[in-house]
Write an enzyme that holds these catalytic residues in place. Structure first.
Site, PDB file in Angstrom:
ATOM      1  N   GLY A  67     -12.177 -22.192  -6.880  1.00 16.66           N
ATOM      2  CA  GLY A  67     -13.378 -21.668  -7.517  1.00 16.66           C
ATOM      3  C   GLY A  67     -14.617 -21.858  -6.683  1.00 16.66           C
ATOM      4  O   GLY A  67     -15.713 -22.076  -7.224  1.00 16.66           O
ATOM      5  N   VAL A  68     -14.471 -21.777  -5.342  1.00 12.16           N
ATOM      6  CA  VAL A  68     -15.615 -21.936  -4.446  1.00 12.16           C
ATOM      7  C   VAL A  68     -15.598 -20.834  -3.403  1.00 12.16           C
ATOM      8  O   VAL A  68     -14.571 -20.201  -3.155  1.00 12.16           O
ATOM      9  CB  VAL A  68     -15.589 -23.309  -3.724  1.00 12.16           C
ATOM     10  CG1 VAL A  68     -15.610 -24.444  -4.734  1.00 12.16           C
ATOM     11  CG2 VAL A  68     -14.369 -23.425  -2.813  1.00 12.16           C
ATOM     12  N   SER A  78       4.670   2.518   7.857  1.00 13.87           N
ATOM     13  CA  SER A  78       4.270   1.392   7.021  1.00 13.87           C
ATOM     14  C   SER A  78       5.431   0.905   6.164  1.00 13.87           C
ATOM     15  O   SER A  78       6.090   1.692   5.478  1.00 13.87           O
ATOM     16  CB  SER A  78       3.117   1.794   6.106  1.00 13.87           C
ATOM     17  OG  SER A  78       1.931   1.957   6.832  1.00 13.87           O
ATOM     18  N   ASP A 102      -0.001  -7.611   1.360  1.00 11.91           N
ATOM     19  CA  ASP A 102       0.471  -6.228   1.492  1.00 11.91           C
ATOM     20  C   ASP A 102       1.999  -6.160   1.519  1.00 11.91           C
ATOM     21  O   ASP A 102       2.588  -5.434   2.313  1.00 11.91           O
ATOM     22  CB  ASP A 102      -0.115  -5.573   2.747  1.00 11.91           C
ATOM     23  CG  ASP A 102       0.040  -4.052   2.720  1.00 11.91           C
ATOM     24  OD1 ASP A 102       0.153  -3.478   1.620  1.00 11.91           O
ATOM     25  OD2 ASP A 102       0.060  -3.433   3.810  1.00 11.91           O
ATOM     26  N   HIS A 105       0.811  -1.221   0.000  1.00  5.91           N
ATOM     27  CA  HIS A 105       0.000   0.000   0.000  1.00  5.91           C
ATOM     28  C   HIS A 105       0.844   1.272   0.000  1.00  5.91           C
ATOM     29  O   HIS A 105       0.319   2.363  -0.227  1.00  5.91           O
ATOM     30  CB  HIS A 105      -0.992  -0.006   1.171  1.00  5.91           C
ATOM     31  CG  HIS A 105      -0.395   0.273   2.513  1.00  5.91           C
ATOM     32  ND1 HIS A 105      -0.132  -0.727   3.429  1.00  5.91           N
ATOM     33  CD2 HIS A 105      -0.038   1.427   3.117  1.00  5.91           C
ATOM     34  CE1 HIS A 105       0.363  -0.196   4.536  1.00  5.91           C
ATOM     35  NE2 HIS A 105       0.430   1.110   4.369  1.00  5.91           N
TER      36      HIS A 105
END
Length: 368
Positions: A282-283, A226, A152, A122
Site C-alpha cells: 500500500g505504498v 505473440s 502478460d 494480450h
C-alpha cells in the site's frame, strides 16, 4: 488461412578457436595448461535445425480470437483530424451504433497432453471466442483458465479426448548471451513458422511493468508471434515471445521473450487458482541516492497500519538487502498475502524494523 511453405536453409560456420600463449606451452598442451584459465570452446550451430523443428513444431498452435467492439470504440480509431469532417460524420452515422466482430491472431504452445496451452494475456484478454489450430490443421474451441496482466501470461485449454503433443519447460536461467534459440509461432497469420537466432541480452526492462525481465532475441519475431515459444537446442521452452521493438511494425531483429523461469510458476498458479495473489504494502516508492524511499502511502494499507511513513528509506526485507524500487516490489509480490514480513527502514538517521502483514496486491496498481 495460408500456410507458410518457405524454408530457410541455415549454413553453420565452424567455430573459430582462439589460441592464447601461456609461458612456453604450445598447441594442445596450451589448452590443458594450469598456468591460466582454460578457454571454453564455443557451441557450434547444428548442420540443420530440421530435427529440432520436427520435434517441437507439432506442439505450437495458432490462436484465432474474435472480439466484439461497439461503433463508439471504432470511432476512437479515427484520426483526430477526420472526426469533424464530412467523412467522419458519415462514419458516425453508419457505424456509431453498430457492434462489429474484430478478428485477431496469436500463438501459443501445448504444455500438457490434455490440451493446456500457454500464450500471452494480450492475445486473449478481450476475446469473445477463441479457436486453436494445430499444425496438422485440426481446430478446437478453447476457453481461458487464467490470466495475469502484470506478466502478460495466460493459460487456455481445448476440449479433446486425445493426447496432444506437448513440450517441456527449460531453465531460462541457464540461457547465456550468444546461445542459439529457435522461435516458433504464427507471424502475420501465416501459420506455423520458425525462425532462428541467439540470445542477445538478458534482464531487459522495457518499462512495461514492475516484473519486466525479458530475454532479448535477434530471431525474427513479428505480429502474430505473440505467445509463441522460444526453444533452446534441447527442444525445451525457455521463453514466450511477447514484444518487438520496431519503427515499421515488423521485425528489425529486436524481439523480447518472457523467461520461462517467470512464466512457469505463473502458469502453475493460474492452473491452481485462475489468478495470481501477490503481496502488497500500500505504498509508492522511489529510487533515491540514499536508497528506496517511501514516497506516499495509503494510511489504511498494510505498511501504514504497521507504522511505516513517507520519507522512510527501506533497507531490507526479511534480512535481505533492498537496493531498488523494482527489487522491493518483487520481494513483496512474492509474499503470500496474509503472511508477515520484517521490513528494516532508516528514519531521520535512525534504523528501525517493523513487522508488516502483507495485503493482496490490486492488479491495476504498480506500487509496492
Amino acid at each position: 488461412m495460408q500456410s507458410d511453405t518457405l524454408t530457410d536453409r541455415l549454413t553453420a560456420r565452424p567455430a573459430l578457436r582462439r589460441q592464447v600463449s601461456c609461458g612456453l606451452a604450445l598447441g594442445l598442451a596450451l589448452m590443458l595448461s594450469s598456468c591460466g584459465p582454460q578457454m571454453a570452446l564455443a557451441r557450434s550451430a547444428p548442420d540443420s535445425f530440421a530435427p529440432l523443428v520436427r520435434k517441437v513444431l507439432p506442439s505450437v498452435v495458432n490462436i484465432a480470437v474474435t472480439e466484439t467492439v461497439s461503433g463508439g470504440e471504432m470511432l476512437g480509431e479515427l484520426p483526430p483530424e477526420l472526426r469533424d469532417t464530412p467523412l467522419g460524420r458519415e462514419f458516425r452515422r453508419k457505424f456509431g451504433n453498430r457492434r462489429e466482430q474484430v478478428a485477431g491472431a496469436g500463438s501459443g504452445f501445448i504444455i500438457d497432453p490434455s490440451g493446456i496451452i500457454v500464450t500471452n494475456n494480450h492475445v486473449v484478454d478481450h476475446a469473445d471466442k477463441i479457436v486453436v489450430s494445430l499444425t496438422s490443421g485440426r481446430r478446437f474451441p478453447a476457453k481461458v483458465l487464467g490470466r495475469d496482466e502484470l506478466t502478460d501470461v495466460a493459460v487456455i485449454k481445448v476440449q479433446t479426448n486425445e493426447a496432444l503433443p506437448s513440450v517441456p519447460w527449460g531453465d531460462s536461467g541457464k540461457a547465456e548471451v550468444g546461445d542459439w534459440i529457435l522461435a516458433a509461432g504464427n507471424p502475420f497469420g501465416l501459420g506455423g513458422s520458425v525462425s532462428v537466432g541467439i540470445v542477445s541480452a538478458r534482464g531487459r526492462d522495457l518499462g512495461a511493468g514492475p516484473f519486466d525481465n525479458f530475454l532479448q532475441l535477434d530471431a525474427p519475431i513479428n505480429p502474430g508471434n505473440s505467445g509463441g515459444p522460444v526453444f533452446n537446442m534441447e527442444g525445451q521452452v525457455i521463453g514466450v515471445s511477447s514484444v518487438i521493438v520496431s519503427p515499421t511494425g515488423a521485425s528489425v531483429g529486436i524481439g523480447f521473450a518472457i523467461p520461462s523461469d517467470t512464466v512457469s510458476p505463473i502458469v502453475t498458479q493460474l492452473l491452481a487458482h485462475g489468478s495470481i495473489a501477490r503481496g502488497w504494502l500500500g505504498v509508492s516508492v522511489e529510487d533515491r541516492d540514499e536508497g528506496v524511499m517511501i514516497a506516499s502511502e495509503d494510511r489504511t494499507g498494510p505498511a501504514g497500519r504497521a507504522g511505516i511513513r513517507p520519507g522512510d528509506v527501506v533497507l531490507a526485507i526479511n534480512g535481505d538487502h533492498i537496493d531498488s524500487s523494482r527489487g522491493l516490489i518483487r520481494a513483496i509480490a512474492r509474499v503470500t498475502p496474509g503472511n508477515n514480513v520484517r521490513i528494516a527502514i532508516r528514519r531521520q538517521g535512525r534504523e528501525m524494523e517493523f513487522t508488516v502483514t502483507v495485503g493482496r496486491r490490486p492488479t491495476e496498481l504498480q506500487a509496492g
